[in-house]
Design a protein around this motif. Structure first.
Motif, mmCIF file in Angstrom:
data_model
loop_
_atom_site.group_PDB
_atom_site.id
_atom_site.type_symbol
_atom_site.label_atom_id
_atom_site.label_comp_id
_atom_site.label_asym_id
_atom_site.label_seq_id
_atom_site.Cartn_x
_atom_site.Cartn_y
_atom_site.Cartn_z
ATOM 1 N N LYS A 1 2.513 3.407 -7.477
ATOM 2 C CA LYS A 1 2.925 4.675 -6.858
ATOM 3 C C LYS A 1 4.194 4.509 -6.026
ATOM 4 C CE LYS A 1 -0.761 6.014 -4.634
ATOM 5 N NZ LYS A 1 -1.869 6.721 -3.982
ATOM 6 N N ASP B 1 4.818 -6.071 -4.943
ATOM 7 C CA ASP B 1 5.677 -5.130 -5.671
ATOM 8 C C ASP B 1 7.096 -5.156 -5.124
ATOM 9 O OD1 ASP B 1 6.114 -3.053 -3.576
ATOM 10 O OD2 ASP B 1 3.960 -2.724 -3.763
ATOM 11 N N GLY C 1 8.502 -0.255 0.135
ATOM 12 C CA GLY C 1 8.137 -0.988 1.356
ATOM 13 C C GLY C 1 7.545 -0.083 2.422
ATOM 14 N N ILE C 2 7.068 -0.710 3.486
ATOM 15 C CA ILE C 2 6.435 0.032 4.592
ATOM 16 C C ILE C 2 7.225 -0.280 5.870
ATOM 17 C CG2 ILE C 2 4.290 0.317 5.928
ATOM 18 C CD1 ILE C 2 2.824 -0.815 3.400
ATOM 19 N N ILE D 1 -1.489 0.721 9.052
ATOM 20 C CA ILE D 1 -1.526 1.182 7.658
ATOM 21 C C ILE D 1 -2.939 1.171 7.037
ATOM 22 C CG2 ILE D 1 -1.030 -0.952 6.338
ATOM 23 C CD1 ILE D 1 0.928 2.310 5.993
ATOM 24 N N TYR E 1 -4.101 7.117 7.408
ATOM 25 C CA TYR E 1 -2.755 6.803 7.894
ATOM 26 C C TYR E 1 -1.825 6.611 6.700
ATOM 27 C CZ TYR E 1 0.950 5.212 10.908
ATOM 28 O OH TYR E 1 2.138 5.130 11.578
ATOM 29 N N VAL F 1 2.507 6.643 5.447
ATOM 30 C CA VAL F 1 3.898 6.681 5.912
ATOM 31 C C VAL F 1 4.458 8.083 5.669
ATOM 32 C CG1 VAL F 1 6.215 5.696 5.628
ATOM 33 C CG2 VAL F 1 4.184 4.225 5.426
ATOM 34 N N ASP F 2 4.235 8.569 4.475
ATOM 35 C CA ASP F 2 4.722 9.905 4.130
ATOM 36 C C ASP F 2 3.534 10.686 3.560
ATOM 37 O OD1 ASP F 2 5.837 12.139 3.009
ATOM 38 O OD2 ASP F 2 7.618 11.110 2.232
ATOM 39 N N GLY G 1 -2.941 10.664 -3.704
ATOM 40 C CA GLY G 1 -3.647 9.759 -2.795
ATOM 41 C C GLY G 1 -4.509 10.488 -1.779
ATOM 42 N N THR G 2 -5.504 9.795 -1.278
ATOM 43 C CA THR G 2 -6.375 10.383 -0.252
ATOM 44 C C THR G 2 -6.087 9.778 1.118
ATOM 45 O OG1 THR G 2 -8.044 8.685 -0.648
ATOM 46 C CG2 THR G 2 -8.265 10.734 -1.894
ATOM 47 N N GLY H 1 -7.456 4.628 0.634
ATOM 48 C CA GLY H 1 -7.502 3.444 -0.233
ATOM 49 C C GLY H 1 -7.479 2.125 0.527
ATOM 50 N N LEU H 2 -6.501 1.955 1.411
ATOM 51 C CA LEU H 2 -6.374 0.670 2.119
ATOM 52 C C LEU H 2 -7.524 0.469 3.118
ATOM 53 C CD1 LEU H 2 -2.542 0.142 2.712
ATOM 54 C CD2 LEU H 2 -4.039 -1.012 1.091
ATOM 55 N N ALA H 3 -8.027 1.594 3.679
ATOM 56 C CA ALA H 3 -9.174 1.472 4.606
ATOM 57 C C ALA H 3 -10.381 0.939 3.830
ATOM 58 C CB ALA H 3 -9.481 2.826 5.225
ATOM 59 N N THR I 1 6.407 -4.814 -1.070
ATOM 60 C CA THR I 1 5.201 -5.031 -0.267
ATOM 61 C C THR I 1 4.332 -6.077 -0.954
ATOM 62 O OG1 THR I 1 5.285 -2.716 0.367
ATOM 63 C CG2 THR I 1 3.184 -3.826 0.723
HETATM 64 N N1 LIG Z 1 2.533 -0.983 -2.070
HETATM 65 C C1 LIG Z 1 2.912 -0.091 -1.175
HETATM 66 N N2 LIG Z 1 4.216 0.179 -0.965
HETATM 67 C C2 LIG Z 1 4.603 1.065 -0.048
HETATM 68 N N3 LIG Z 1 3.762 1.764 0.747
HETATM 69 C C3 LIG Z 1 2.452 1.543 0.594
HETATM 70 C C4 LIG Z 1 1.961 0.611 -0.361
HETATM 71 N N4 LIG Z 1 0.617 0.596 -0.270
HETATM 72 C C5 LIG Z 1 0.295 1.486 0.696
HETATM 73 N N5 LIG Z 1 1.384 2.067 1.210
HETATM 74 C C6 LIG Z 1 1.455 3.050 2.302
HETATM 75 O O1 LIG Z 1 0.185 3.072 2.903
HETATM 76 C C7 LIG Z 1 -0.378 4.368 2.866
HETATM 77 C C8 LIG Z 1 -1.872 4.268 2.757
HETATM 78 O O2 LIG Z 1 -2.261 3.729 1.517
HETATM 79 P P1 LIG Z 1 -3.656 4.145 0.930
HETATM 80 O O3 LIG Z 1 -4.646 3.964 1.996
HETATM 81 O O4 LIG Z 1 -3.860 3.411 -0.325
HETATM 82 O O5 LIG Z 1 -3.496 5.693 0.739
HETATM 83 P P2 LIG Z 1 -2.890 6.507 -0.495
HETATM 84 O O6 LIG Z 1 -2.602 5.562 -1.588
HETATM 85 O O7 LIG Z 1 -3.975 7.453 -0.829
HETATM 86 O O8 LIG Z 1 -1.700 7.197 0.056
HETATM 87 C C9 LIG Z 1 0.288 5.016 1.701
HETATM 88 O O9 LIG Z 1 0.290 6.400 1.809
HETATM 89 C C10 LIG Z 1 1.681 4.446 1.789
HETATM 90 O O10 LIG Z 1 2.426 5.154 2.771
#
Ligand SMILES: Nc1ncnc2c1ncn2[C@@H]1O[C@H](COP(=O)(O)OP(=O)(O)O)[C@@H](O)[C@H]1O
Ligand SMILES: [Mg+2]
Length: 496
Positions: free
Chosen positions: A372, A421, A425-426, A434, A439, A441-442, A451-452, A455-457, A480
């Protein structure tokens, strides 16, 4: 030895008595009608004077000895009383006699013993009280009527960053530099009533303290005040997280629902007859419904993970197989996006101990993010390698020094999986937060990409449930890397 005042008085009394008797005898003899006797006495006056002096000396010695017998125990008792007044109860009256002075000595010994016991008891009680107050989680500060510190316990020193020694007797503001607390104390001292307030303090750590102030009552009037401090920082933070979470969930649910409602109303108001537009409208409704379903699934999953309700089905798992099948899901999509999807695995990778389906879920989330947030022409690479737990904990920016102490601590071997990848980036300021729920970034971009924000949580909780660690490194506009570890399976186990 110089006789004391009482001794001098007793000796003088004796001498006066003896002299009085001598004068009386002399006068009687001199005024006697027996002139022959008087004449004889006049002749031997020198002998009489010598005998008289001897009698006086004997009387003085006797008086001294008698006086000593009386004054010695009294002196001893005086010394003992002075020492007791200074807190030394070790001096006792030596073998008191059976007379009244002896009884006084015994009473003094008994009093000393009782006082010593009582003081030891009080000291024990005081130490017990201080130990209880010091072991309290709540901070306690007591001041007198002039706002001078009477007592401050260890928790209060920690919470207020106050010096733990030599605080007693010092002005409140000198020890605790907080004007609001002083105002609260002054109010309590003035009104003699209970008061409470929630205060934000910076010591320099930011804390939220709930401060209860109550008056210390003397016989009739307020003699001081006491503050009890409850650290409610974590409670308030959790309340904030909960409020934010509810607001986030409502927002996340309302957005697709508003769209669905809008499109449905358009269709109902005649759009259904417009064949050309009806289908795209229905597709949008379908897309938002899917998103809602995904959001609810993720929420439920996360809630189960957080509550510890999710049970893992542990089994020795081949990483190569799991990575391949996760990548297969994204192969077509990567092709479409023009992103190069790669796997780099060493040959001798051991089996890992994991829940296969949950491991796939972790990889899918990370691959999904990688694809993504990487523009066309980029690369997403999955790698795995054997590491020690120590090696994993060392941040990549720090040199891996050969520190013998740390190396001996690294006993367990793990497998580290990294999804790397070359995407957007973040930003570094977002990196620490994150993995928080919702939470992003955009936010708008994440939502557009389906996205919801959970995912990362979910990944963080899943990795934790596997006993592993998650680390995210990122460089803005460069890419990242998300790494996580898994325990390796016992050496002779087979993949299931
Ligand atoms: N590989 C990545 N590169 C850039 N930003 C990332 C990446 N993975 C996660 N992020 C940032 O972290 C946020 C949270 O990720 P995630 O919890 O997976 O939510 P989602 O994928 O539903 O947006 C993303 O919205 C994005 O801003
Ligand atoms: Mg994601």
């Amino acid at each position: 030895m110089i006789p004391g005042k009482l001794e001098q008085k007793l000796i003088a009394t004796y001498l006066l008595l003896v002299a009085g008797i001598a004068v009386a005898v002399g006068l009687t003899v001199l005024t006697s009608p027996d002139t022959a006797l008087v004449e004889r006495l006049k002749e031997s006056w020198l002998t009489l004077v010598i005998w008289g002096l001897l009698a006086l000396a004997a009387a003085a010695v006797l008086g001294f000895l008698f006086a000593r017998q009386v004054t010695q125990p009294i002196l001893e008792m005086t010394t003992a009383a002075y020492r007791m007044a200074e807190g030394d109860f070790s001096c006792k009256m030596s073998a008191p006699s059976s007379d009244e002075i002896g009884q006084l000595g015994r009473a003094l010994n008994l009093m000393a013993k009782r006082l010593e016991d009582r003081l030891a008891e009080l000291e024990g009680e005081r130490a017990k009280g201080a130990a209880i107050l010091d072991s309290m989680v709540e901070g306690v500060v007591a001041v007198d009527g002039a706002n001078r510190i009477l007592f401050i316990n260890a928790s209060a020193c920690r919470l207020l960053n106050a010096p733990s020694v030599a605080a007693d007797g010092r002005p409140f503001l000198e020890v605790i530099r907080n004007k609001e607390m002083l105002d609260l104390l002054n109010h309590t001292l003035k009104e003699g009533a209970f008061a409470q307030q929630e205060l934000q303090i910076f010591t320099p750590v930011q804390r939220v303290l709930q401060v209860h102030a109550s008056a210390l009552k003397g016989r009739e009037r307020t003699s001081g005040a006491m503050l009890v401090l409850h650290d409610v920082t974590e409670l308030r933070r959790l309340e904030m997280v909960r409020t934010e979470f509810v607001a986030n969930v409502s927002h996340e649910l309302r957005t697709p629902l508003t769209s669905i409602k809008g499109y449905l109303e358009t269709l109902l108001e005649g759009g259904l007859e417009d064949r050309e537009h009806a289908r795209p409208f229905l597709e949008v409704i379908h897309k938002h419904t899917e998103r809602l379903g995904r959001l609810l699934d993720d929420l439920l999953d996360l809630s189960n993970l957080e509550l510890g309700k999710a049970t893992l089905h542990w089994c020795p798992t081949s990483l190569a197989e799991v990575i391949e099948s996760s990548m297969a899901i994204y192969g077509l999509q990567a092709n479409k996006l023009g992103i190069d999807l790669r796997v780099v695995l060493p040959n001798n990778l051991p089996l890992v101990l994991a829940d296969r389906d949950r491991l796939v879920q972790i990889l899918i989330n990370l691959l999904d993010n990688g694809l993504k947030f990487t523009p066309s022409g980029g690369t997403v690479t999955v790698t795995a390698r054997l590491v020690s737990s120590f090696e994993f904990r060392v941040p990549s920016s720090e040199p891996k020094t050969r520190n013998s102490k740390l190396e001996t601590a690294s006993v367990s071997e793990l497998v580290e999986i990294a999804v790397e990848d070359t995407g957007v980036g973040i930003p570094s300021q977002d990196l620490p937060r994150i993995t928080e729920r919702f939470y992003r970034v955009d936010r708008a971009r994440s939502r557009d990409l389906g996205g919801t924000g959970l995912g990362l949580a979910i990944v963080k909780h899943l990795v934790k449930a596997h006993g592993g660690e998650l680390a995210i490194e990122s460089q803005l506009n460069q890419g990242t890397t998300v790494r996580f570890t898994l325990p390796i399976a016992p050496p002779d186990s087979e993949a299931t």
